[in-house]
Design a protein around this motif. Structure first.
Motif, PDB file in Angstrom:
ATOM      1  N   TYR A 141     -67.509 -37.348  93.316  1.00 45.83           N
ATOM      2  CA  TYR A 141     -67.070 -37.568  92.416  1.00 45.83           C
ATOM      3  C   TYR A 141     -67.993 -38.253  91.257  1.00 45.83           C
ATOM      4  O   TYR A 141     -67.690 -38.700  90.394  1.00 45.83           O
ATOM      5  N   LEU A 142     -69.100 -38.478  91.548  1.00 49.81           N
ATOM      6  CA  LEU A 142     -70.195 -39.063  90.849  1.00 49.81           C
ATOM      7  C   LEU A 142     -71.421 -38.480  90.366  1.00 49.81           C
ATOM      8  O   LEU A 142     -72.353 -38.881  90.627  1.00 49.81           O
ATOM      9  N   GLY A 143     -71.077 -37.171  90.196  1.00 51.22           N
ATOM     10  CA  GLY A 143     -72.172 -36.430  89.651  1.00 51.22           C
ATOM     11  C   GLY A 143     -73.068 -35.567  90.584  1.00 51.22           C
ATOM     12  O   GLY A 143     -74.270 -35.180  90.386  1.00 51.22           O
ATOM     13  N   PHE A 144     -72.570 -35.384  91.935  1.00 50.35           N
ATOM     14  CA  PHE A 144     -73.259 -34.780  93.184  1.00 50.35           C
ATOM     15  C   PHE A 144     -74.685 -35.402  93.261  1.00 50.35           C
ATOM     16  O   PHE A 144     -74.830 -36.835  92.965  1.00 50.35           O
ATOM     17  N   SER A 145     -75.519 -34.725  93.470  1.00 47.57           N
ATOM     18  CA  SER A 145     -76.980 -35.198  93.576  1.00 47.57           C
ATOM     19  C   SER A 145     -77.725 -34.963  92.248  1.00 47.57           C
ATOM     20  O   SER A 145     -78.917 -34.974  92.382  1.00 47.57           O
ATOM     21  N   SER A 146     -77.018 -34.857  91.200  1.00 52.70           N
ATOM     22  CA  SER A 146     -77.851 -34.655  90.040  1.00 52.70           C
ATOM     23  C   SER A 146     -77.971 -36.114  89.158  1.00 52.70           C
ATOM     24  O   SER A 146     -78.790 -36.124  88.507  1.00 52.70           O
TER      25      SER A 146
ATOM     26  N   TYR B 106     -69.055 -43.012  81.262  1.00 52.41           N
ATOM     27  CA  TYR B 106     -69.084 -41.562  80.442  1.00 52.41           C
ATOM     28  C   TYR B 106     -68.000 -40.700  81.453  1.00 52.41           C
ATOM     29  O   TYR B 106     -67.750 -39.412  81.128  1.00 52.41           O
ATOM     30  N   MET B 107     -67.501 -41.166  82.675  1.00 59.38           N
ATOM     31  CA  MET B 107     -66.590 -40.134  83.314  1.00 59.38           C
ATOM     32  C   MET B 107     -65.332 -40.886  83.100  1.00 59.38           C
ATOM     33  O   MET B 107     -64.345 -40.160  82.495  1.00 59.38           O
ATOM     34  N   THR B 108     -64.991 -41.916  83.653  1.00 60.73           N
ATOM     35  CA  THR B 108     -63.599 -42.460  83.637  1.00 60.73           C
ATOM     36  C   THR B 108     -63.494 -43.863  83.318  1.00 60.73           C
ATOM     37  O   THR B 108     -63.196 -44.688  84.447  1.00 60.73           O
ATOM     38  N   PRO B 109     -63.485 -44.402  82.140  1.00 63.33           N
ATOM     39  CA  PRO B 109     -63.591 -45.794  81.881  1.00 63.33           C
ATOM     40  C   PRO B 109     -62.086 -46.463  81.948  1.00 63.33           C
ATOM     41  O   PRO B 109     -61.165 -45.619  81.989  1.00 63.33           O
ATOM     42  N   LEU B 110     -62.029 -47.518  81.721  1.00 62.28           N
ATOM     43  CA  LEU B 110     -60.949 -48.213  81.596  1.00 62.28           C
ATOM     44  C   LEU B 110     -59.928 -47.836  82.566  1.00 62.28           C
ATOM     45  O   LEU B 110     -58.444 -48.210  82.414  1.00 62.28           O
ATOM     46  N   GLY B 111     -60.204 -47.691  83.631  1.00 63.70           N
ATOM     47  CA  GLY B 111     -59.243 -47.237  84.698  1.00 63.70           C
ATOM     48  C   GLY B 111     -58.640 -45.786  84.895  1.00 63.70           C
ATOM     49  O   GLY B 111     -57.973 -45.446  85.831  1.00 63.70           O
ATOM     50  N   LEU B 112     -59.323 -45.013  83.912  1.00 65.87           N
ATOM     51  CA  LEU B 112     -58.847 -43.419  84.295  1.00 65.87           C
ATOM     52  C   LEU B 112     -59.530 -42.998  85.497  1.00 65.87           C
ATOM     53  O   LEU B 112     -60.376 -43.465  86.052  1.00 65.87           O
ATOM     54  N   HIS B 113     -58.895 -42.089  85.925  1.00 71.24           N
ATOM     55  CA  HIS B 113     -59.359 -41.432  87.260  1.00 71.24           C
ATOM     56  C   HIS B 113     -59.027 -40.039  87.170  1.00 71.24           C
ATOM     57  O   HIS B 113     -57.970 -39.609  86.392  1.00 71.24           O
ATOM     58  N   HIS B 114     -59.754 -39.263  88.361  1.00 72.79           N
ATOM     59  CA  HIS B 114     -59.440 -37.926  88.477  1.00 72.79           C
ATOM     60  C   HIS B 114     -59.639 -36.956  87.452  1.00 72.79           C
ATOM     61  O   HIS B 114     -58.496 -36.088  87.252  1.00 72.79           O
ATOM     62  N   LEU B 115     -60.356 -36.945  86.492  1.00 72.47           N
ATOM     63  CA  LEU B 115     -60.389 -36.094  85.253  1.00 72.47           C
ATOM     64  C   LEU B 115     -61.102 -34.935  85.374  1.00 72.47           C
ATOM     65  O   LEU B 115     -61.580 -34.308  84.663  1.00 72.47           O
ATOM     66  N   MET B 116     -61.956 -34.759  86.736  1.00 73.22           N
ATOM     67  CA  MET B 116     -62.951 -33.857  87.023  1.00 73.22           C
ATOM     68  C   MET B 116     -62.308 -32.629  87.224  1.00 73.22           C
ATOM     69  O   MET B 116     -61.247 -32.282  87.277  1.00 73.22           O
ATOM     70  N   GLY B 117     -63.196 -31.462  87.241  1.00 73.94           N
ATOM     71  CA  GLY B 117     -62.898 -30.320  87.631  1.00 73.94           C
ATOM     72  C   GLY B 117     -62.097 -30.208  89.071  1.00 73.94           C
ATOM     73  O   GLY B 117     -62.476 -30.931  89.976  1.00 73.94           O
TER      74      GLY B 117
ATOM     75  N   PRO C 186     -66.095 -32.545  83.640  1.00 75.09           N
ATOM     76  CA  PRO C 186     -64.741 -33.047  83.266  1.00 75.09           C
ATOM     77  C   PRO C 186     -63.721 -31.660  82.913  1.00 75.09           C
ATOM     78  O   PRO C 186     -64.217 -30.447  82.587  1.00 75.09           O
ATOM     79  N   GLU C 187     -62.562 -31.777  83.294  1.00 78.10           N
ATOM     80  CA  GLU C 187     -61.514 -31.004  83.078  1.00 78.10           C
ATOM     81  C   GLU C 187     -60.253 -31.470  82.879  1.00 78.10           C
ATOM     82  O   GLU C 187     -59.295 -31.055  83.579  1.00 78.10           O
ATOM     83  N   PRO C 188     -60.159 -32.688  82.003  1.00 78.14           N
ATOM     84  CA  PRO C 188     -58.773 -33.209  81.848  1.00 78.14           C
ATOM     85  C   PRO C 188     -57.699 -32.462  81.435  1.00 78.14           C
ATOM     86  O   PRO C 188     -56.493 -32.745  81.620  1.00 78.14           O
ATOM     87  N   TRP C 189     -58.207 -31.282  81.061  1.00 72.67           N
ATOM     88  CA  TRP C 189     -57.022 -30.299  80.292  1.00 72.67           C
ATOM     89  C   TRP C 189     -56.547 -29.384  81.269  1.00 72.67           C
ATOM     90  O   TRP C 189     -55.462 -28.827  81.291  1.00 72.67           O
ATOM     91  N   CYS C 190     -56.899 -29.500  82.689  1.00 70.15           N
ATOM     92  CA  CYS C 190     -56.840 -28.404  83.626  1.00 70.15           C
ATOM     93  C   CYS C 190     -55.402 -28.141  83.759  1.00 70.15           C
ATOM     94  O   CYS C 190     -54.522 -28.956  84.090  1.00 70.15           O
ATOM     95  N   VAL C 191     -54.841 -26.921  83.788  1.00 66.36           N
ATOM     96  CA  VAL C 191     -53.495 -26.389  84.225  1.00 66.36           C
ATOM     97  C   VAL C 191     -53.796 -25.407  85.193  1.00 66.36           C
ATOM     98  O   VAL C 191     -54.366 -24.365  84.929  1.00 66.36           O
ATOM     99  N   ILE C 192     -53.178 -25.299  86.204  1.00 63.12           N
ATOM    100  CA  ILE C 192     -53.379 -24.202  87.259  1.00 63.12           C
ATOM    101  C   ILE C 192     -51.603 -23.946  87.646  1.00 63.12           C
ATOM    102  O   ILE C 192     -50.886 -24.891  88.131  1.00 63.12           O
ATOM    103  N   PRO C 193     -51.232 -22.529  87.393  1.00 62.76           N
ATOM    104  CA  PRO C 193     -49.848 -22.477  87.623  1.00 62.76           C
ATOM    105  C   PRO C 193     -49.648 -22.686  88.927  1.00 62.76           C
ATOM    106  O   PRO C 193     -50.400 -22.253  89.946  1.00 62.76           O
ATOM    107  N   ASN C 194     -48.408 -23.229  89.281  1.00 67.18           N
ATOM    108  CA  ASN C 194     -48.257 -23.377  90.698  1.00 67.18           C
ATOM    109  C   ASN C 194     -48.771 -24.221  91.629  1.00 67.18           C
ATOM    110  O   ASN C 194     -48.560 -24.393  92.607  1.00 67.18           O
ATOM    111  N   ALA C 195     -49.561 -24.954  90.837  1.00 68.43           N
ATOM    112  CA  ALA C 195     -50.645 -25.856  91.658  1.00 68.43           C
ATOM    113  C   ALA C 195     -49.635 -27.262  92.075  1.00 68.43           C
ATOM    114  O   ALA C 195     -48.901 -27.353  91.217  1.00 68.43           O
ATOM    115  N   ARG C 196     -50.297 -27.902  92.958  1.00 69.18           N
ATOM    116  CA  ARG C 196     -49.438 -29.220  93.331  1.00 69.18           C
ATOM    117  C   ARG C 196     -49.948 -30.112  92.149  1.00 69.18           C
ATOM    118  O   ARG C 196     -51.003 -30.330  91.708  1.00 69.18           O
ATOM    119  N   ALA C 197     -48.853 -30.905  91.491  1.00 71.28           N
ATOM    120  CA  ALA C 197     -49.130 -31.666  90.525  1.00 71.28           C
ATOM    121  C   ALA C 197     -50.145 -32.862  90.624  1.00 71.28           C
ATOM    122  O   ALA C 197     -51.107 -33.116  89.793  1.00 71.28           O
TER     123      ALA C 197
END
Ligand code: GCW
Length: 672
Positions: A383-388, A501-512, A519-530
């Motif tokens: 969750y921290l930019g892989f090896s890039s 630059y990813m998840t400041p102030l206690g934000l988390h799990h915003l990734m693809g 980043p993919e904070p908007w991600c919606v997947i029909p029928n996916a687990r919430a």
């Protein structure tokens, strides 16, 4: 094979230590590992002092002596009490003034090997004052273990450094040279165990033909004091041998495991034990049969106990039905406290969710007082930019290990409660490896430092992580003092940059949601687990942002001991770095520094980008100090990191702005 890889690359002595060239080496003891220690000492010294070093039988002034206990020599030089305090793996490095020589000793062969690596490291990284040289080192955790998430087909789950280093197809006949380098690198930082295969375990690892391959690897690692462990699939008896069930209470199942364990120990007498991911993310487990985690773990533990094997049973559990994933491991495991056998370690990830750039510590630490809890850290940067991305995890590990659980009053840090230094209970710590077949081992040169710092902290969580970074730089990159300082300061800021630059102030799990990159904070997947989707975690809406885990929300704060509970529960006292982890606050919520929440969020994203830009400058300024290839490769990666820091900032701010409806404050760049 010249052994000059990883943190053996520099192989240069610190100027301040050049006068410490020994006349001869004395080696008093015997055994495979002791012989290895001898060899490592002599070849290490020869490399550092650029000369030939010979053995001598007679102990004389100016020598380095390595000796096992019970040699008359050690008895005379070191008191019995001191030797006893070292346990099995601790060591002493001492200048014996009366004889004018340096003694490296311990109770076991491997402890002498550790002393050798430690002394060689000292020669390269810090000024040694001979007259006061008196080092006593005892590891804090007993089991210091890497977890490979390597599959039998050569792929690596969440691995970003190429294919697995384990060449299953070639084994057992061909032993890759890398196995020796691997063993040496690990032993040199005190790692004494490795789980070879993915926790999402293929049952095939327990097939006779695979056990022969495991035996071959174990034979390479053994002289270096490294035990081999395997991840096992709880349904193995049913899948491999067609048993009707894998119920841990079924006598056929128990017999199957008994026979399997016996088969393993016949091949690998020092086998370490099993790691089990059960009833987690679709893996089978005892709960499939109405049994508890404890009943499942204990069944295996009882079978392993006569061989001194252990079970590392993971507590990474969550299901779609709960209202807060962060609470679930605690809810499932707390009732099982005191129910696990003595040779079971419950392996708990550092945070309650999943290796995010920042999480508060899992509330199980400190709370499960009657169970050995084994912290699981992630070295691979899922969750921290892989090896890039250049992210030094020393600061993350330290923040976690030094978190005060208050479970036994002030000062009950995670490190303290989990290492059980003074208790009879078994202790351990695990790191999910970032190792692969890439030339540079970890995908990013700097990712090597995360493997390194994991080992050093597993040995001693009190070490200063800036100091560890400097050690690593001197061993790996350069000995130029200015460069060492600059690179260390960049490393020390790098984890905070990625949080910004990813998840400041206690934000988390915003990734693809699936690959976990970008980043993919908007991600919606029909029928996916919430609970797979970012919106479950950030809960941004027109009113504000953040997950209300306080007593007016899911009450996850209740799982922490006082006074932490109250500190986290109250938005005014909750530390800024965990604010949106525990609270849902309005966009205009005013912080102590006078900024609104929205402004503060924007500034953090911008800070992250600025920090990466400053890393690029620092790195560029050091070109003359770094080997060309390393310089170029890191430079290229930093370019990617800057681009992606901007990507994260823009994606998150533009998305959150669609709720906040506020302009970006002054000083925050417009999206590109
Ligand atoms: O975070 C998740 C990872 C999975 C991993 C799992 C676990 C090995 O995305 O890839 O599976 O954690 O820790 O079991």
């Amino acid at each position: 094979y010249d052994g000059r890889e990883l943190w053996f690359a520099q192989n240069k002595i610190l100027k301040a230590n050049v006068h410490l060239k020994p006349n001869f080496v004395n080696a008093i003891g015997e055994g495979t590992t002791f012989d290895l220690a001898k060899k490592e000492l002599v070849s290490g010294l020869e490399g550092l002092f650029d000369c030939t070093i010979n053995y001598q039988n007679e102990v004389q002034p100016g020598n380095i002596v390595i000796a096992l206990k019970n040699s008359g020599f050690v008895d005379a030089a070191i008191s019995n009490t001191e030797m006893t305090s070292l346990g099995e793996e601790g060591f002493i490095i001492k200048y014996i003034a009366s004889k004018k020589l340096i003694l490296l000793t311990g109770n076991t062969e491997v402890s002498v090997l550790y002393a050798v690596y430690h002394y060689l490291r000292l020669l390269q990284t810090s000024k040694i004052n001979l007259s006061s040289l008196n080092i006593i080192e005892v590891p804090s955790y007993q089991k210091r273990v890497l977890n490979h998430w390597d599959n039998l087909d050569g792929s690596v789950e969440r691995g970003y450094a190429g294919r697995s280093i384990w060449k299953w197809d070639d084994l057992p006949n061909v032993l890759s040279k890398r196995y020796i380098s691997y063993a040496k690198a690990n032993a040199s930082i005190g790692i004494n165990g490795t789980v070879l295969n993915n926790v999402n375990a293929s049952p095939d690892i327990l097939l006779p033909e695979y056990l022969l391959k495991v035996k071959a690897i174990a034979s390479v690692l053994r002289p270096f004091g490294i035990q081999v462990y395997l991840s096992v699939n709880f349904s193995s008896p049913a899948i491999l041998d067609g048993l009707a069930t894998a119920n841990p209470k079924d006598k056929h199942v128990v017999l199957w495991w008994k026979n399997k364990v016996e088969e393993i120990y016949q091949l690998i007498p020092d086998f370490g034990g099993f790691l089990v991911k059960a009833n987690s993310e679709g893996q089978p487990g005892p709960m499939d049969f109405g049994c508890t985690h404890a009943e499942g773990a204990n069944m295996l533990a009882d079978i392993l106990a006569p061989y001194e094997g252990v079970v590392m049973w993971r507590a990474f559990v969550y299901n779609a039905n709960g209202n807060d994933r962060a609470k679930q491991a605690y809810e499932e495991f707390m009732p099982l406290d005191n129910k696990f056998r003595k040779n079971v370690l419950v392996q708990v990830k550092n945070g309650p969710i999943d290796f995010q750039p920042r999480e508060p510590f899992s509330p199980l630490f400190g709370a499960m007082k009657g169970t050995s809890l084994m912290p699981e850290l992630q070295i691979t940067q899922e969750y921290l930019g892989f090896s890039s991305h250049l992210v030094y995890l020393g600061t993350l590990y330290k923040e976690f290990l030094w978190s005060d659980t208050y479970s036994n009053g002030r000062g009950s840090t995670v490190a303290q409660v989990s290492s059980n230094k003074n208790s009879k209970r078994i202790s351990g710590i695990a790191g999910v490896a970032n190792i692969g077949s890439d030339n540079n081992w970890c995908g990013h040169h700097f990712a090597q430092s995360n493997w390194y710092v994991f080992g050093r902290l597993a040995w001693n969580p009190s070490l200063n992580v800036r100091h560890i970074a400097k050690e690593w730089i001197r061993l790996t990159l350069t000995q130029d003092e200015h460069a060492v300082k600059e690179i260390a300061s960049m490393m020390m800021k790098s984890r905070e940059a990625v949080v910004n630059y990813m998840t400041p102030l206690g934000l988390h799990h915003l990734m693809g949601w699936d690959h976990h990159y970008g980043p993919e904070p908007w991600c919606v997947i029909p029928n996916a687990r919430a609970d797979w989707l970012p919106s479950y975690y950030h809960k941004a809406d027109s009113l504000g942002i953040g997950f209300n885990r306080s007593s007016s929300g899911t009450n996850a704060t209740e799982q922490y001991a006082e006074p932490l509970r109250e500190l986290f529960d109250n938005e005014a006292s909750c530390p800024l770095e965990y604010l949106l982890w525990f609270h849902h606050l309005s966009w205009n919520y005013e912080l102590k520094n006078g900024n609104s929440l929205w402004e503060e969020l924007c500034y953090h994203y911008q800070d992250g980008v600025n920090q990466v830009r400053s890393f690029r400058k620092i790195w560029k300024s050091l070109e003359a100090n770094i080997a060309t290839q390393q310089f170029i490769e890191v430079n290229e990666k930093l370019k990617i990191q800057e681009k992606e820091a901007i990507w994260w900032r823009d994606a998150c701010l533009l998305y959150f702005q669609s709720f906040s409806k506020q302009a970006l404050p002054y000083g925050v760049d417009n999206p590109i």
